[in-house]
Design a protein around this motif. Structure first.
Motif, mmCIF file in Angstrom:
data_model
loop_
_atom_site.group_PDB
_atom_site.id
_atom_site.type_symbol
_atom_site.label_atom_id
_atom_site.label_comp_id
_atom_site.label_asym_id
_atom_site.label_seq_id
_atom_site.Cartn_x
_atom_site.Cartn_y
_atom_site.Cartn_z
ATOM 1 N N GLY A 74 0.838 -1.188 0.000
ATOM 2 C CA GLY A 74 0.000 0.000 0.000
ATOM 3 C C GLY A 74 0.877 1.244 0.000
ATOM 4 N N MET A 75 0.422 2.290 -0.668
ATOM 5 C CA MET A 75 1.225 3.514 -0.733
ATOM 6 C C MET A 75 1.431 4.111 0.652
ATOM 7 S SD MET A 75 2.258 3.844 -3.795
ATOM 8 C CE MET A 75 2.720 5.550 -4.108
ATOM 9 N N HIS A 76 0.466 3.927 1.557
ATOM 10 C CA HIS A 76 0.631 4.460 2.907
ATOM 11 C C HIS A 76 1.781 3.783 3.637
ATOM 12 C CE1 HIS A 76 -1.796 0.826 3.605
ATOM 13 N NE2 HIS A 76 -1.370 0.864 4.844
ATOM 14 N N GLU A 77 2.133 2.566 3.205
ATOM 15 C CA GLU A 77 3.253 1.854 3.826
ATOM 16 C C GLU A 77 4.597 2.319 3.290
ATOM 17 O OE1 GLU A 77 1.598 -2.562 4.690
ATOM 18 O OE2 GLU A 77 1.565 -1.941 2.594
ATOM 19 N N LYS A 78 4.606 2.771 2.041
ATOM 20 C CA LYS A 78 5.857 3.176 1.412
ATOM 21 C C LYS A 78 6.156 4.666 1.598
ATOM 22 C CE LYS A 78 8.169 -0.041 -0.927
ATOM 23 N NZ LYS A 78 9.629 -0.211 -0.767
ATOM 24 N N GLU A 79 5.134 5.468 1.768
ATOM 25 C CA GLU A 79 5.345 6.922 1.878
ATOM 26 C C GLU A 79 5.580 7.321 3.331
ATOM 27 O OE1 GLU A 79 1.896 8.375 -0.149
ATOM 28 O OE2 GLU A 79 2.866 8.279 -2.124
ATOM 29 N N VAL A 80 6.591 6.667 3.903
ATOM 30 C CA VAL A 80 6.992 6.933 5.284
ATOM 31 C C VAL A 80 8.518 6.972 5.338
ATOM 32 C CG1 VAL A 80 4.928 5.870 6.293
ATOM 33 C CG2 VAL A 80 6.933 4.457 5.804
ATOM 34 N N GLU A 81 9.079 7.114 6.535
ATOM 35 C CA GLU A 81 10.523 7.154 6.677
ATOM 36 C C GLU A 81 11.153 5.846 6.195
ATOM 37 O OE1 GLU A 81 8.358 7.743 9.019
ATOM 38 O OE2 GLU A 81 8.574 9.849 9.585
ATOM 39 N N MET A 82 12.361 5.963 5.639
ATOM 40 C CA MET A 82 13.050 4.808 5.074
ATOM 41 C C MET A 82 13.192 3.662 6.067
ATOM 42 S SD MET A 82 14.199 4.759 1.849
ATOM 43 C CE MET A 82 15.787 3.950 1.807
ATOM 44 N N ASP A 83 13.507 3.972 7.306
ATOM 45 C CA ASP A 83 13.825 2.892 8.241
ATOM 46 C C ASP A 83 12.611 2.090 8.680
ATOM 47 O OD1 ASP A 83 12.814 5.012 9.689
ATOM 48 O OD2 ASP A 83 14.180 4.769 11.392
ATOM 49 N N VAL A 84 11.404 2.600 8.463
ATOM 50 C CA VAL A 84 10.208 1.847 8.850
ATOM 51 C C VAL A 84 9.417 1.323 7.650
ATOM 52 C CG1 VAL A 84 9.987 3.039 11.044
ATOM 53 C CG2 VAL A 84 8.795 3.936 9.032
ATOM 54 N N ALA A 85 9.720 1.788 6.459
ATOM 55 C CA ALA A 85 8.999 1.327 5.266
ATOM 56 C C ALA A 85 9.379 -0.110 4.931
ATOM 57 C CB ALA A 85 9.327 2.235 4.079
ATOM 58 N N PRO A 86 8.443 -0.893 4.393
ATOM 59 C CA PRO A 86 8.775 -2.261 3.982
ATOM 60 C C PRO A 86 9.597 -2.261 2.707
ATOM 61 C CG PRO A 86 6.525 -1.753 3.362
ATOM 62 C CD PRO A 86 7.027 -0.565 4.146
ATOM 63 N N CYS A 87 10.356 -3.331 2.517
ATOM 64 C CA CYS A 87 11.107 -3.517 1.277
ATOM 65 C C CYS A 87 10.170 -4.038 0.185
ATOM 66 C CB CYS A 87 12.232 -4.531 1.480
ATOM 67 S SG CYS A 87 13.544 -3.978 2.586
ATOM 68 N N GLY A 88 10.460 -3.668 -1.051
ATOM 69 C CA GLY A 88 9.718 -4.275 -2.153
ATOM 70 C C GLY A 88 9.348 -3.319 -3.258
ATOM 71 N N ILE A 89 9.302 -3.872 -4.476
ATOM 72 C CA ILE A 89 8.962 -3.128 -5.682
ATOM 73 C C ILE A 89 7.875 -3.892 -6.428
ATOM 74 C CG2 ILE A 89 9.826 -2.474 -7.979
ATOM 75 C CD1 ILE A 89 12.556 -1.953 -6.640
ATOM 76 N N SER A 90 6.863 -3.192 -6.880
ATOM 77 C CA SER A 90 5.816 -3.792 -7.715
ATOM 78 C C SER A 90 6.344 -3.885 -9.156
ATOM 79 C CB SER A 90 4.561 -2.913 -7.652
ATOM 80 O OG SER A 90 3.529 -3.454 -8.447
ATOM 81 N N GLY A 91 6.394 -5.101 -9.701
ATOM 82 C CA GLY A 91 7.114 -5.264 -10.953
ATOM 83 C C GLY A 91 6.405 -5.916 -12.122
ATOM 84 N N LEU A 92 5.232 -6.512 -11.906
ATOM 85 C CA LEU A 92 4.588 -7.243 -13.001
ATOM 86 C C LEU A 92 4.207 -6.335 -14.173
ATOM 87 C CD1 LEU A 92 2.249 -9.720 -11.070
ATOM 88 C CD2 LEU A 92 4.173 -10.346 -12.543
ATOM 89 N N ASP A 93 3.796 -5.121 -13.895
ATOM 90 C CA ASP A 93 3.347 -4.214 -14.947
ATOM 91 C C ASP A 93 4.487 -3.694 -15.817
ATOM 92 O OD1 ASP A 93 0.323 -3.578 -14.613
ATOM 93 O OD2 ASP A 93 1.082 -3.458 -12.571
ATOM 94 N N THR A 94 5.659 -3.536 -15.225
ATOM 95 C CA THR A 94 6.751 -2.826 -15.899
ATOM 96 C C THR A 94 7.845 -3.716 -16.463
ATOM 97 O OG1 THR A 94 7.880 -2.568 -13.765
ATOM 98 C CG2 THR A 94 6.410 -0.777 -14.461
ATOM 99 N N ALA A 95 7.908 -4.985 -16.053
ATOM 100 C CA ALA A 95 9.066 -5.835 -16.362
ATOM 101 C C ALA A 95 9.300 -5.999 -17.857
ATOM 102 C CB ALA A 95 8.891 -7.202 -15.707
ATOM 103 N N LEU A 96 8.253 -6.263 -18.610
ATOM 104 C CA LEU A 96 8.408 -6.521 -20.036
ATOM 105 C C LEU A 96 8.965 -5.300 -20.761
ATOM 106 C CD1 LEU A 96 8.026 -8.031 -22.710
ATOM 107 C CD2 LEU A 96 5.599 -7.426 -22.619
ATOM 108 N N ALA A 97 8.299 -4.160 -20.622
ATOM 109 C CA ALA A 97 8.744 -2.967 -21.338
ATOM 110 C C ALA A 97 10.136 -2.540 -20.900
ATOM 111 C CB ALA A 97 7.748 -1.830 -21.140
ATOM 112 N N ALA A 98 10.409 -2.631 -19.597
ATOM 113 C CA ALA A 98 11.701 -2.180 -19.088
ATOM 114 C C ALA A 98 12.850 -3.044 -19.596
ATOM 115 C CB ALA A 98 11.680 -2.174 -17.562
ATOM 116 N N THR A 99 12.650 -4.352 -19.657
ATOM 117 C CA THR A 99 13.732 -5.228 -20.118
ATOM 118 C C THR A 99 13.793 -5.297 -21.643
ATOM 119 O OG1 THR A 99 12.284 -7.166 -19.783
ATOM 120 C CG2 THR A 99 13.827 -6.605 -18.016
ATOM 121 N N TRP A 100 12.649 -5.096 -22.300
ATOM 122 C CA TRP A 100 12.668 -5.040 -23.768
ATOM 123 C C TRP A 100 13.502 -3.856 -24.231
ATOM 124 C CZ3 TRP A 100 12.227 -8.155 -27.602
ATOM 125 C CH2 TRP A 100 12.021 -7.670 -28.897
ATOM 126 N N ALA A 101 13.469 -2.757 -23.485
ATOM 127 C CA ALA A 101 14.283 -1.590 -23.826
ATOM 128 C C ALA A 101 15.768 -1.940 -23.818
ATOM 129 C CB ALA A 101 14.000 -0.454 -22.847
#
Length: 428
Positions: free
Chosen positions: A317-344
């Motif tokens: 959730g964006m509320h989990e990521k839009e906080v201080e670095m030391d308390v935010a969870p790790c992780g990147i949402s990648g299913l939407d972007t992987a194809l176009a980003a690696t095709w480039a």
């Protein structure tokens, strides 16, 4: 004479315009486009209008969050992102709530997938290696296999007890299951999500050194060599780990490894850019590394030391990521972007087309025994039509996943899936 199921007309494939004939879920023939073809011979005709024909991809490392964390992602939305992202096979990790350490959880996942996406993307759960991912007691591997799991992993909670991990590898191998390991020393700045180095020092952030990954890679490789059984290493991110894997493969160790698009595209310098400074959108485990590590990942993928790619899709959730670095969870949402980003990367010559196809299509399918389309007669008719010229801006309005947490937010990518077929049936 009975009619064939599907004809895809005028698709671009290997530099030429082709027709694709499909029947009973299989490729019958790919032939040069002909104006003389009788369209009445087919139940369904799809005109590709010159779009590029590409084989459906496999993602072996996805967090679908269901059960337990449906506000981040659920099976319906996650498989939707996969379908539009070009993925026909999806392997989902066990760190749900409850943990996928029993047949009942595995079967519930598959039931949801069958309800919402009966024709695919196909969901292949990964079972927990230990009960509750606690690292104390082995999970019932045979039960998980029989319920439909294709591998086992403790995912982001590395097993500290080396003797237990050795027994887990041996036990899983007895049932034909490969262990997937998240390689991270369990005592060295666990999960901080930032690389230890010049950038972390400059920003005053706690960091984790690359040696924390390399130590665990060494352990796993040595155990695989000693036991003479396979091990798969998840999301490799650093040059030190690559060199260990390269040497192991030269000795004949049964080790396979994946890396992720973000380790090919970004470095820890992203965190120091003025517009990104201290942004948790770039906090991921293992962390974004240095430019030297990034180049090592690209070279290793091109030469086959790294076997394939995986997104490590980790929606939050964006509320989990839009906080201080030391308390935010790790992780990147990648299913939407992987194809176009690696095709480039293919388009600019960074990544070979051969490596791209191995990374997303043949490599993961071969390692985990999944359906794969090489566009040969009899292959499963899993493919999508891709517009390599369509530009789009990454953001909430263009992403199908619930997770909008990506360091690529606001970036313009090139290339979009327009329609997707699995076993000859249109899923989007």
């Amino acid at each position: 004479m009975s009619r064939m199921d599907l004809l895809v007309r005028r698709a671009m494939f290997e530099g030429r315009e082709v027709d694709v004939i499909v029947n009973e879920g299989r490729i019958v023939e790919i032939r040069d486009c002909s104006a003389e073809i009788d369209l009445e011979e087919f139940e369904q005709v799809e005109d590709a209008y010159g779009l590029q024909l590409m084989a459906s991809m496999t993602d072996v490392h996805v967090h679908l969050r269901e059960p337990g964390f449906e506000y981040k992602e659920d099976i319906r939305s996650g498989l939707g992102a996969a379908a539009w992202g070009g993925f026909g096979n999806v392997l989902c990790m066990a760190n749900t709530s409850p943990v996928n350490d029993s047949a009942s959880v595995t079967e519930a996942m598959q039931e949801k997938a069958n309800i919402y996406w009966p024709d695919g993307p196909r969901l292949f759960p990964i079972g927990a290696l230990t009960k509750g991912l606690k690292g104390d007691e082995l999970a019932p591997v045979a039960e998980l296999r029989d319920a439909g799991c294709v591998a086992v992993s403790n995912d982001g909670v590395p097993v500290k007890n080396t003797d237990l991990f050795r027994k887990a590898m041996d036990y899983a191998a007895n049932f034909g299951m490969t262990v997937i390991d998240h390689c991270e020393d369990p005592y060295m700045a666990v999960g901080v999500g930032v690389n230890e180095g010049e950038v972390s020092d400059r920003l005053g952030l706690a960091g984790q050194p690359d040696v924390a990954e390399a130590l665990q890679v060494s352990r796993d490789v040595l155990l695989a060599e000693y036991l003479d059984i396979p091990i798969h290493l998840a999301h490799v991110s650093c040059e030190k780990a690559v060199e260990i894997i390269r040497q192991a493969k030269a000795r004949g160790v049964k080790v396979t490894a994946e890396t992720c698009p973000h380790y090919l595209l970004l470095t820890d310098e992203w965190l120091a850019e003025p517009e990104n400074e201290y942004s948790a959108m770039g906090k991921v485990n293992p962390p974004l590394r240095t430019e030297r590590d990034r180049q090592a990942m690209i070279a290793a993928l091109n030469d086959g030391t790294i076997d394939f790619l995986a997104t490590d899709h980790a929606p939050h959730g964006m509320h989990e990521k839009e906080v201080e670095m030391d308390v935010a969870p790790c992780g990147i949402s990648g299913l939407d972007t992987a194809l176009a980003a690696t095709w480039a990367l293919v388009q600019d010559g960074t990544l070979s087309r051969e490596a791209f196809d191995r990374a997303w299509v043949t490599g993961p399918a071969q390692t985990f025994g999944l359906p794969v389309n090489r566009f040969q007669p009899g292959d499963t008719a899993d493919f999508f039509l891709f517009d390599p010229e369509e530009e789009w801006v990454v953001g909430p309005g263009t992403m199908h996943s619930k997770g909008k947490n990506t360091p690529l937010a606001g970036a313009t990518l090139k290339g979009r899936v327009k329609t997707h077929f699995l076993a000859g049936k249109k899923i989007v």
